[in-house]
Design a protein around this motif. Structure first.
Motif, PDB file in Angstrom:
ATOM      1  N   GLU A  54       0.865  -1.174   0.000  1.00 18.54           N
ATOM      2  CA  GLU A  54       0.000   0.000   0.000  1.00 18.54           C
ATOM      3  C   GLU A  54       0.902   1.224   0.000  1.00 18.54           C
ATOM      4  O   GLU A  54       1.869   1.289   0.748  1.00 18.54           O
ATOM      5  CB  GLU A  54      -0.880  -0.005   1.241  1.00 18.54           C
ATOM      6  N   TRP A  83      -4.244   6.363  -2.925  1.00 18.90           N
ATOM      7  CA  TRP A  83      -3.426   5.200  -2.661  1.00 18.90           C
ATOM      8  C   TRP A  83      -3.956   4.011  -3.421  1.00 18.90           C
ATOM      9  O   TRP A  83      -5.100   3.942  -3.806  1.00 18.90           O
ATOM     10  CB  TRP A  83      -3.347   4.916  -1.170  1.00 18.90           C
ATOM     11  N   VAL A  85      -3.397  -0.486  -3.680  1.00 19.88           N
ATOM     12  CA  VAL A  85      -2.814  -1.692  -3.108  1.00 19.88           C
ATOM     13  C   VAL A  85      -2.413  -2.598  -4.262  1.00 19.88           C
ATOM     14  O   VAL A  85      -3.220  -2.884  -5.138  1.00 19.88           O
ATOM     15  CB  VAL A  85      -3.814  -2.429  -2.187  1.00 19.88           C
TER      16      VAL A  85
END
Length: 88
Positions: A54, A83, A85
């Protein structure tokens, strides 16, 4: 630079999500910034159990992802303080 590092570190130590850490740090850095100075930063968390990575990218070029065979590609472009992942 030292002020930005301190603000980001203090926000990260709260245990908040990376997105919130950088959103709050950005708010603090923008206060009383009449000179229009800016900071670029990158921060990531790697979960060694799941291989999830992440990260938040604020102003840098997208990171390169290197595969086990040696090939590389860039991740999806995104806005500062967002963000993603990625799984290795």
């Amino acid at each position: 630079m030292v002020i930005a590092k301190t603000i980001i570190k203090n926000q990260a130590l709260t245990g908040r999500s990376l997105e919130l850490v950088f959103s709050r740090a950005n708010e603090q850095l923008c206060e009383n910034n009449g000179e229009g100075l800016f900071v670029t930063a990158f921060m990531g968390l790697l979960d060694l159990t799941s291989s999830a990575f992440e990260y938040v990218n604020a102003g840098h070029n997208p990171p390169l992802l290197r595969h086990s065979g040696g090939s590389m590609n860039t991740s999806v472009s995104f806005q500062a303080s967002s963000w993603r992942v990625w799984r290795a």
